[in-house]
Design a protein around this motif. Structure first.
Motif, PDB file in Angstrom:
ATOM      1  N   ALA A  54       0.830  -1.203   0.000  1.00 16.03           N
ATOM      2  CA  ALA A  54       0.000   0.000   0.000  1.00 16.03           C
ATOM      3  C   ALA A  54       0.861   1.248   0.000  1.00 16.03           C
ATOM      4  O   ALA A  54       0.575   2.228  -0.716  1.00 16.03           O
ATOM      5  N   SER A  55       1.939   1.252   0.776  1.00 14.30           N
ATOM      6  CA  SER A  55       2.832   2.415   0.822  1.00 14.30           C
ATOM      7  C   SER A  55       3.551   2.611  -0.503  1.00 14.30           C
ATOM      8  O   SER A  55       3.678   3.736  -0.999  1.00 14.30           O
ATOM      9  N   SER A  56       4.032   1.520  -1.100  1.00 18.87           N
ATOM     10  CA  SER A  56       4.713   1.610  -2.390  1.00 18.87           C
ATOM     11  C   SER A  56       3.780   2.178  -3.449  1.00 18.87           C
ATOM     12  O   SER A  56       4.177   3.011  -4.273  1.00 18.87           O
ATOM     13  N   SER A  57       2.525   1.748  -3.435  1.00 22.57           N
ATOM     14  CA  SER A  57       1.551   2.261  -4.390  1.00 22.57           C
ATOM     15  C   SER A  57       1.229   3.724  -4.121  1.00 22.57           C
ATOM     16  O   SER A  57       1.053   4.522  -5.052  1.00 22.57           O
ATOM     17  N   GLN A  58       1.164   4.097  -2.837  1.00 21.90           N
ATOM     18  CA  GLN A  58       0.818   5.474  -2.489  1.00 21.90           C
ATOM     19  C   GLN A  58       1.906   6.447  -2.918  1.00 21.90           C
ATOM     20  O   GLN A  58       1.617   7.609  -3.222  1.00 21.90           O
ATOM     21  N   ILE A  59       3.149   5.994  -2.965  1.00 23.24           N
ATOM     22  CA  ILE A  59       4.228   6.845  -3.475  1.00 23.24           C
ATOM     23  C   ILE A  59       3.902   7.298  -4.886  1.00 23.24           C
ATOM     24  O   ILE A  59       4.250   8.409  -5.304  1.00 23.24           O
ATOM     25  N   GLU A  60       3.213   6.453  -5.642  1.00 23.56           N
ATOM     26  CA  GLU A  60       2.811   6.774  -7.012  1.00 23.56           C
ATOM     27  C   GLU A  60       1.369   7.282  -7.068  1.00 23.56           C
ATOM     28  O   GLU A  60       0.722   7.216  -8.109  1.00 23.56           O
ATOM     29  N   HIS A  61       0.874   7.765  -5.921  1.00 19.97           N
ATOM     30  CA  HIS A  61      -0.452   8.405  -5.822  1.00 19.97           C
ATOM     31  C   HIS A  61      -1.591   7.435  -6.094  1.00 19.97           C
ATOM     32  O   HIS A  61      -2.674   7.840  -6.508  1.00 19.97           O
ATOM     33  N   THR A  69      -3.896   5.581  -4.084  1.00 23.23           N
ATOM     34  CA  THR A  69      -4.358   5.461  -2.707  1.00 23.23           C
ATOM     35  C   THR A  69      -5.631   4.627  -2.641  1.00 23.23           C
ATOM     36  O   THR A  69      -6.449   4.620  -3.562  1.00 23.23           O
ATOM     37  N   VAL A  70      -5.795   3.945  -1.509  1.00 28.91           N
ATOM     38  CA  VAL A  70      -6.974   3.109  -1.307  1.00 28.91           C
ATOM     39  C   VAL A  70      -7.136   2.900   0.189  1.00 28.91           C
ATOM     40  O   VAL A  70      -6.154   2.827   0.932  1.00 28.91           O
ATOM     41  N   SER A  71      -8.370   2.819   0.657  1.00 31.31           N
ATOM     42  CA  SER A  71      -8.602   2.548   2.072  1.00 31.31           C
ATOM     43  C   SER A  71      -8.288   1.082   2.354  1.00 31.31           C
ATOM     44  O   SER A  71      -8.343   0.222   1.469  1.00 31.31           O
ATOM     45  N   ARG A  87     -15.038  -2.100  -4.691  1.00 31.45           N
ATOM     46  CA  ARG A  87     -15.659  -1.172  -5.654  1.00 31.45           C
ATOM     47  C   ARG A  87     -14.622  -0.207  -6.219  1.00 31.45           C
ATOM     48  O   ARG A  87     -14.930   0.554  -7.132  1.00 31.45           O
ATOM     49  N   SER A  88     -13.435  -0.195  -5.665  1.00 30.41           N
ATOM     50  CA  SER A  88     -12.385   0.740  -6.053  1.00 30.41           C
ATOM     51  C   SER A  88     -11.454   0.117  -7.087  1.00 30.41           C
ATOM     52  O   SER A  88     -10.957  -1.001  -6.906  1.00 30.41           O
ATOM     53  N   VAL A  89     -11.209   0.844  -8.180  1.00 35.82           N
ATOM     54  CA  VAL A  89     -10.246   0.383  -9.189  1.00 35.82           C
ATOM     55  C   VAL A  89      -8.850   0.323  -8.589  1.00 35.82           C
ATOM     56  O   VAL A  89      -8.092  -0.630  -8.805  1.00 35.82           O
ATOM     57  N   ASN A  90      -8.497   1.359  -7.812  1.00 36.69           N
ATOM     58  CA  ASN A  90      -7.175   1.381  -7.197  1.00 36.69           C
ATOM     59  C   ASN A  90      -6.948   0.181  -6.284  1.00 36.69           C
ATOM     60  O   ASN A  90      -5.822  -0.312  -6.146  1.00 36.69           O
ATOM     61  N   ALA A  91      -8.021  -0.281  -5.635  1.00 39.14           N
ATOM     62  CA  ALA A  91      -7.884  -1.411  -4.718  1.00 39.14           C
ATOM     63  C   ALA A  91      -7.357  -2.645  -5.441  1.00 39.14           C
ATOM     64  O   ALA A  91      -6.494  -3.361  -4.929  1.00 39.14           O
ATOM     65  N   GLY A  92      -7.863  -2.895  -6.648  1.00 40.58           N
ATOM     66  CA  GLY A  92      -7.388  -4.034  -7.415  1.00 40.58           C
ATOM     67  C   GLY A  92      -5.935  -3.885  -7.815  1.00 40.58           C
ATOM     68  O   GLY A  92      -5.158  -4.852  -7.807  1.00 40.58           O
ATOM     69  N   ILE A  93      -5.533  -2.652  -8.133  1.00 37.61           N
ATOM     70  CA  ILE A  93      -4.143  -2.393  -8.522  1.00 37.61           C
ATOM     71  C   ILE A  93      -3.209  -2.602  -7.338  1.00 37.61           C
ATOM     72  O   ILE A  93      -2.142  -3.223  -7.453  1.00 37.61           O
ATOM     73  N   VAL A  94      -3.616  -2.099  -6.175  1.00 37.46           N
ATOM     74  CA  VAL A  94      -2.779  -2.250  -4.981  1.00 37.46           C
ATOM     75  C   VAL A  94      -2.736  -3.710  -4.543  1.00 37.46           C
ATOM     76  O   VAL A  94      -1.685  -4.212  -4.127  1.00 37.46           O
ATOM     77  N   GLU A 131     -13.739  -4.242  10.669  1.00 34.50           N
ATOM     78  CA  GLU A 131     -13.451  -2.822  10.481  1.00 34.50           C
ATOM     79  C   GLU A 131     -12.505  -2.276  11.541  1.00 34.50           C
ATOM     80  O   GLU A 131     -11.827  -1.270  11.303  1.00 34.50           O
ATOM     81  N   GLU A 132     -12.447  -2.894  12.711  1.00 35.70           N
ATOM     82  CA  GLU A 132     -11.445  -2.462  13.689  1.00 35.70           C
ATOM     83  C   GLU A 132     -10.035  -2.696  13.155  1.00 35.70           C
ATOM     84  O   GLU A 132      -9.124  -1.904  13.413  1.00 35.70           O
ATOM     85  N   ILE A 133      -9.856  -3.772  12.400  1.00 34.02           N
ATOM     86  CA  ILE A 133      -8.545  -4.067  11.810  1.00 34.02           C
ATOM     87  C   ILE A 133      -8.240  -3.097  10.677  1.00 34.02           C
ATOM     88  O   ILE A 133      -7.142  -2.528  10.609  1.00 34.02           O
ATOM     89  N   THR A 134      -9.189  -2.880   9.777  1.00 37.16           N
ATOM     90  CA  THR A 134      -8.920  -1.962   8.663  1.00 37.16           C
ATOM     91  C   THR A 134      -8.717  -0.543   9.171  1.00 37.16           C
ATOM     92  O   THR A 134      -7.900   0.204   8.617  1.00 37.16           O
ATOM     93  N   SER A 135      -9.411  -0.151  10.223  1.00 40.58           N
ATOM     94  CA  SER A 135      -9.209   1.184  10.791  1.00 40.58           C
ATOM     95  C   SER A 135      -7.802   1.325  11.357  1.00 40.58           C
ATOM     96  O   SER A 135      -7.185   2.398  11.265  1.00 40.58           O
ATOM     97  N   CYS A 136      -7.281   0.242  11.911  1.00 35.65           N
ATOM     98  CA  CYS A 136      -5.915   0.264  12.444  1.00 35.65           C
ATOM     99  C   CYS A 136      -4.913   0.468  11.314  1.00 35.65           C
ATOM    100  O   CYS A 136      -3.976   1.268  11.436  1.00 35.65           O
ATOM    101  N   TYR A 137      -5.097  -0.234  10.208  1.00 40.06           N
ATOM    102  CA  TYR A 137      -4.232  -0.022   9.038  1.00 40.06           C
ATOM    103  C   TYR A 137      -4.312   1.427   8.566  1.00 40.06           C
ATOM    104  O   TYR A 137      -3.294   2.045   8.244  1.00 40.06           O
ATOM    105  N   ASP A 138      -5.508   1.960   8.495  1.00 42.26           N
ATOM    106  CA  ASP A 138      -5.675   3.342   8.019  1.00 42.26           C
ATOM    107  C   ASP A 138      -5.021   4.341   8.961  1.00 42.26           C
ATOM    108  O   ASP A 138      -4.433   5.335   8.512  1.00 42.26           O
ATOM    109  N   ARG A 139      -5.102   4.109  10.276  1.00 40.26           N
ATOM    110  CA  ARG A 139      -4.464   5.014  11.236  1.00 40.26           C
ATOM    111  C   ARG A 139      -2.959   5.044  11.047  1.00 40.26           C
ATOM    112  O   ARG A 139      -2.331   6.102  11.079  1.00 40.26           O
ATOM    113  N   ILE A 140      -2.371   3.883  10.824  1.00 40.83           N
ATOM    114  CA  ILE A 140      -0.925   3.827  10.600  1.00 40.83           C
ATOM    115  C   ILE A 140      -0.560   4.559   9.317  1.00 40.83           C
ATOM    116  O   ILE A 140       0.451   5.270   9.253  1.00 40.83           O
TER     117      ILE A 140
END
Length: 396
Positions: free
Chosen positions: A92-99, A101-103, A116-123, A377-386
């Motif tokens: 996720a971080s490597s992909s975000q360097i190239e803009h 982004t995905v939750s 539902r996100s195109v970026n999600a499949g790419i990441v 969602e508690e787990i995904t929220s933890c990833y998002d916080r980091i």
């Protein structure tokens, strides 16, 4: 084709690119493309000052300690989940360097084919590429890089494999004229890569410095039309595993680079001017940050998982506990997937998921009656916080 001219090496003993002239097919003007110098016989340690060499050595030790401590702490049973967590964050971080982004929730859903996100499949493709990069022993070569490229872009419709056209960075998308950097002409890509693999195959006194420079050389060659950065950062992890700096877990170096993207990009630019020190320094800094980021993320996820122990009331041998353990690294689940993973019937999986829903561990993410998916969602929220904290991290 014009004669090469030399770039400014700024006093560095590392070779800078030269430039050669090519005609642009829809313009009466010519453009200049980089000619990447061979580095196979060079030793990066010879251009490092003592302070930088010491920083690299300390960063390498931080990587080794991180790998050893997590392996000892989590043991063989949980090391797979730990590495899955780290790989997910790293991709996720490597992909975000190239803009890109995905939750974390959409990324989790992409893993079970429900995003539902195109970026999600790419990441998610990046997660797969990094996982495979570190799962198979061996060094680096063009076939490894192109296989990663296939995994990253296979479903995008973009050109797969080594490029057969000119690429550049900056200016318009229609012409290299006036670009910030024009990569080598495609006729040089294969020989440039062969030289790079020979460089990375040489025994290195400071392997982290070796791969930092190797990464910058790869990005300078720019062998693909798209996806160079993500492939290049995945290759870093294969190299670290190959030389033994990591053995069981992935150090989230891209997360460290993401914390100071501007410095990372500037270091790549400096490398193209013949100055390798900034990219070596950035990798040393990112590696030390990565260890802190990884520990912080794992501590947060562990706290969430531990909180479930008082909420899950299923029998100790229930599949609900197995599903809960798996959610830390794979936060989305469907009944058929859980049944296959844990060797139970779909009905048993649905019953276990129902219990986890009742106690608030899972929430339904799909509304249809068929192919239902649930997310922790508690787990995904933890990833998002980091992910947010990475962007705010103070660089040292």
């Amino acid at each position: 084709m014009g004669a090469p001219r030399h770039a400014d090496a700024r006093g560095s003993s590392w070779p800078a690119p030269t430039w050669e002239t090519h005609p642009w097919h829809d313009s009466w003007r010519d453009y200049e493309a980089a000619v990447v110098p061979p580095i196979a016989t060079l030793d990066v340690c010879e251009v490092l000052d003592a302070a930088t060499a010491a920083r690299v050595g300390a960063a390498q030790q931080a990587i080794v300690d991180f790998d050893r401590e997590l392996t000892e702490e989590f043991g063989a049973r949980e090391s797979g989940t730990t590495n899955t967590v780290l790989l997910r964050s790293e991709a996720a971080s490597s992909s975000q360097i190239e803009h890109l982004t995905v939750s974390a929730k959409q990324l989790a859903l992409a893993e079970v084919g429900a995003a539902r996100s195109v970026n999600a499949g790419i990441v998610q493709a990046n997660v797969t590429a990094m996982t495979d990069a570190t799962a198979v022993e061996g060094g680096l070569d063009t076939s490894v890089a192109t296989q990663m490229h296939q995994q990253l872009l296979g479903d995008t419709g973009l050109h797969i494999g080594l490029r057969h056209e000119q690429v550049w960075i900056g200016t318009s998308g229609s012409s290299p004229l006036g670009a910030e950097f024009v990569a080598p002409h495609h006729s040089h890509v294969e020989e440039n890569l062969d030289d790079l693999w020979r460089f990375l195959a040489e025994p290195a006194r400071l392997p982290l410095a070796q791969i930092a420079v190797g990464h910058a050389q790869f990005e300078t060659i720019h062998p693909f039309v798209d996806g160079n950065g993500r492939v290049g950062r995945a290759l870093v992890h294969r190299y670290l595993r190959h030389v033994g700096l990591t053995t069981h877990v992935t150090v989230p170096i891209s997360a460290g680079l993401l914390a100071a993207t501007g410095s990372y990009v500037a270091a790549l630019t400096e490398y193209r001017k013949g100055n390798p020190l900034p990219i070596v320094i950035e990798f040393a800094r990112a590696s030390r940050d990565a260890a802190a980021i990884g520990r912080e993320m794992l501590a947060g996820l562990r706290a969430v998982r531990d909180s479930w122990n008082t909420r899950i009331t299923a029998r100790s041998d229930s599949v609900a506990w197995k599903i809960a353990d798996n959610l830390v690294g794979h936060p989305a689940v469907a009944a058929d997937i859980a049944a296959q993973q844990h060797g139970v019937s779909p009905q048993a999986a649905r019953t276990a998921i129902g219990h986890l829903v009742d106690v608030g561990v899972l929430k339904r993410a799909s509304t249809g009656r068929r192919n239902q998916v649930w997310v922790a969602e508690e787990i995904t929220s933890c990833y998002d916080r980091i992910a947010v904290l990475i962007g705010r991290r103070t660089i040292y």
